[in-house]
Design a protein around this motif. Structure first.
Motif, short mmCIF file in Angstrom:
data_model
loop_
_atom_site.label_atom_id
_atom_site.label_comp_id
_atom_site.label_asym_id
_atom_site.label_seq_id
_atom_site.Cartn_x
_atom_site.Cartn_y
_atom_site.Cartn_z
N UNK A 214 1.31 6.14 -4.63
CA UNK A 214 2.02 6.10 -3.27
C UNK A 214 2.87 8.10 -3.09
N UNK A 215 3.19 8.29 -4.16
CA UNK A 215 3.67 9.79 -3.34
C UNK A 215 2.34 10.49 -3.33
N UNK A 216 1.56 10.30 -3.09
CA UNK A 216 0.55 11.78 -2.76
C UNK A 216 0.77 12.46 -3.74
N UNK B 59 11.17 -2.20 -5.26
CA UNK B 59 10.94 -1.21 -3.89
C UNK B 59 11.37 -1.40 -2.87
N UNK C 109 -5.94 12.96 -2.24
CA UNK C 109 -5.20 12.91 -1.10
C UNK C 109 -3.34 13.76 -1.74
N UNK C 110 -3.15 15.43 -1.36
CA UNK C 110 -1.94 15.13 -1.85
C UNK C 110 -0.92 15.31 -0.65
N UNK C 111 0.32 14.06 -1.09
CA UNK C 111 0.88 15.22 -0.13
C UNK C 111 2.64 15.83 -0.44
N UNK D 157 6.09 14.89 6.01
CA UNK D 157 4.61 14.15 4.75
C UNK D 157 3.79 15.10 5.60
N UNK E 168 -0.88 25.06 -3.78
CA UNK E 168 -1.46 24.40 -4.33
C UNK E 168 -3.07 24.36 -4.07
N UNK F 167 -6.32 2.68 2.42
CA UNK F 167 -4.86 3.43 2.08
C UNK F 167 -4.47 4.35 3.71
N UNK G 110 15.33 3.24 -2.93
CA UNK G 110 14.01 3.60 -2.67
C UNK G 110 13.23 5.38 -2.34
N UNK G 111 12.25 6.12 -3.72
CA UNK G 111 12.45 6.99 -3.09
C UNK G 111 10.91 7.14 -2.21
N UNK G 112 11.65 8.70 -1.47
CA UNK G 112 10.37 8.95 -0.12
C UNK G 112 9.00 8.72 -1.08
N UNK G 113 7.79 8.10 0.03
CA UNK G 113 6.36 7.38 -0.29
C UNK G 113 6.08 8.00 0.95
N UNK G 114 5.33 7.69 0.36
CA UNK G 114 3.58 7.85 1.52
C UNK G 114 2.97 7.39 1.76
N UNK G 115 2.34 6.06 1.57
CA UNK G 115 1.60 5.57 1.24
C UNK G 115 1.84 3.76 1.20
#
Lengths: 221, 290
Positions: A56-58, A192, B7-9, B18, B59, B203, B216-221
């Motif tokens: 979820x954090x990539x 969350x 996947x790397x964000x 993102x 990266x 996903x 809630x911390x930043x998430x991407x998925x």
């Protein structure tokens, strides 16, 4: 599990350059009381699902993750969870946030507002487990010492036992009461999907750099 | 079997964007795609920096990847793209939807930038047709047209992942605004339905995240099934009419993004500041045009 590495707090500045992420696994209360000023993620140990966290954090499988707790015990447990889930690049920050503070890391400490000036936006801050332990131990010693002096000296075995327990936890870093308290419902992290946004996102910490860099400080050899 | 891309964000806190690097780690083929990069820009000083893009470059080099594609989901209005910079540093082809031509037609006159902003889209290496298939190294990929936020929004399906830009955000955030020129709430609804029709375990990677609460911390998925169940705007049972009504009510009176004017003109040139005058490059701020 032997491939878990450690990192000294004085080397934390290298984390970003390695594309790594610091993960604080303490309780929400401890985290709001004091946390690293540098970027980090926060998920309490009890809620931590390594694969889900990374996805979820990539973060990809090889991303270095640096575990942080108060003194190192929970960070090691978190690191073992990650290693068991197949993540190859896991580290424990030695000595936890206490050692980070000693080594001149900037710590944002929160000053909890006790007044109700914030009106309807007042948000309850949970007390840290550390403070709960001190409060409970203090109350037990206070009450049973009084009972021992004025009612029956048999009661004095209780403060004796509490003193022994505190000394043991001081030496070993393991505290049975803290471990028990962490499992209490009020110490579980918030969900969350925290819905606290809207106009009331007011939990602004007063950012206080806790200590200036002090190379001469003990514990930071 | 569907390939599961790695996947790397990279999250840019300044613009809540993102950026993704997508590849297949189980393969010797190290080709990758970079999706929606960021060029840092400060409105007040007019200074730009490549710190965010350099983190992506570091990266890519650290993982031994080779950039095949630099993909844009749309012409962003809230941040500048680093596509041009990345191509110069790492190679790869810059690609976007062919619908971009309509966006060029709308905005080039506003900035009077025809001189350095070709209206035929030739500044991009590839203009994708709707549903066009392509490959990223060993993985098959496909673009789908998902307009609404802008008329040229694209989502990219790669294996079991889909990169949706601003067509949808995480469940507790909802979806992108539709009040920019050419934006349309009805189109946004239809695009959302297209995305939600993907397999439930897909996903879905979003272009921005705006965490609704301090914890809630930043998430991407989020998975497609999570989006179907709980997306603030697209959850099951929302009719097209109600979606449009709620979207338009939410957009009414919204201010424009701080970086909208530099973003549009620079992003239409794949992230270049444009032709210089005696060695100085400029950002144009048209008066009364928004």
């Amino acid at each position: 599990m032997s491939d878990i590495q450690t990192i000294h707090p004085k080397d934390l500045h290298t984390v970003e350059g390695k594309g790594g992420v610091i993960l604080d696994v303490r309780t929400p209360g401890e985290h709001s009381d004091a946390h690293l000023a540098r970027p980090h993620a926060h998920v309490p140990l009890g809620e931590l699902d390594p694969a889900d966290f990374m996805l979820r954090r990539g973060l990809d499988r090889e991303t270095p993750v640096y575990m942080l707790c108060k003194a190192g015990t929970r960070a090691r447990a978190a690191a073992e969870k990650f290693a068991a889930a197949g993540f190859p690049n896991v580290h424990v920050i030695e000595g936890g946030i206490i050692a980070c503070d000693d080594c001149g890391e900037d710590i944002n400490a929160m000053v909890v507002e006790t007044g109700t000036a914030a009106g309807s936006c007042a948000t309850k801050q949970p007390m840290s487990v550390e403070r709960q332990v001190r409060l409970i131990a203090g109350l037990v010693v206070l009450v049973t010492s009084a009972l021992g002096i004025w009612v029956n000296p048999v009661w004095l075995y209780v403060p004796l036992a509490v003193g022994a327990g505190l000394s043991f936890s001081g030496v070993s870093g393991f505290c049975l009461m803290a471990e028990t308290l962490k499992k209490m419902p009020w110490n579980k992290g918030l969900k969350q999907q925290a819905d606290t946004g809207g106009a009331c996102g007011i939990i602004k910490p007063d950012n206080i750099p806790a200590s200036s860099p002090g190379p001469g400080k003990p514990g930071c050899a | 079997m569907t390939l599961k891309p790695d996947v790397r964000g990279f999250f840019d806190p300044a613009t809540a964007t993102w950026t993704y690097v997508v590849w297949s780690s189980g393969h010797e083929d190290r080709r990758c795609a970079i999706i929606d990069s960021v060029l840092d820009y400060d409105m007040h000083s007019g200074r730009h920096s490549t710190a965010s893009a350099d983190a992506v470059i570091d990266f890519v080099k650290a993982r031994g990847l080779e950039v095949e594609w630099i993909l844009e989901t749309h012409i962003h209005a809230d941040h500048l793209t680093a596509a041009h910079y990345l191509r110069a540093k790492l190679g790869g082809k810059i690609a976007i939807s062919r619908h971009i031509l309509a966006v060029l037609e709308t905005w080039a006159p506003v900035f009077q930038s025809a001189e350095d902003t070709p209206l035929d889209g030739s500044q991009f290496d590839v203009l994708f047709e709707d549903d066009q298939q392509f490959t990223i190294g060993p993985m098959t990929a496909k673009m789908i047209h998902t307009p609404g936020h802008t008329p040229a929004d694209t989502s990219y399906i790669v294996g079991d992942a889909v990169f949706v830009g601003d067509a949808m955000f995480l469940p507790d955030v909802g979806s992108g605004r539709c009040d920019f020129p050419g934006g349309n709430a009805g189109d946004s609804y239809d695009s959302g339905q297209k995305l939600l029709a993907l397999p439930p375990e897909t996903r879905m990677y979003v272009g921005h995240d705006y965490p609704p609460g301090p914890r809630r911390e930043p998430q991407c998925m989020a998975t497609v099934s999570e989006q179907r169940a709980g997306n603030l705007r697209f959850h099951q049972g929302v009719t097209r009419e109600r979606f449009i009504e709620a979207r338009e009510a939410a957009d009414a009176g919204k201010g424009v993004p701080e970086l909208i004017l530099p973003s549009l003109q620079v992003n239409l040139r794949t992230g270049q500041f444009g032709k210089d005058i005696n060695g100085v490059q400029f950002v144009r701020l048209p008066v009364d045009k928004l």
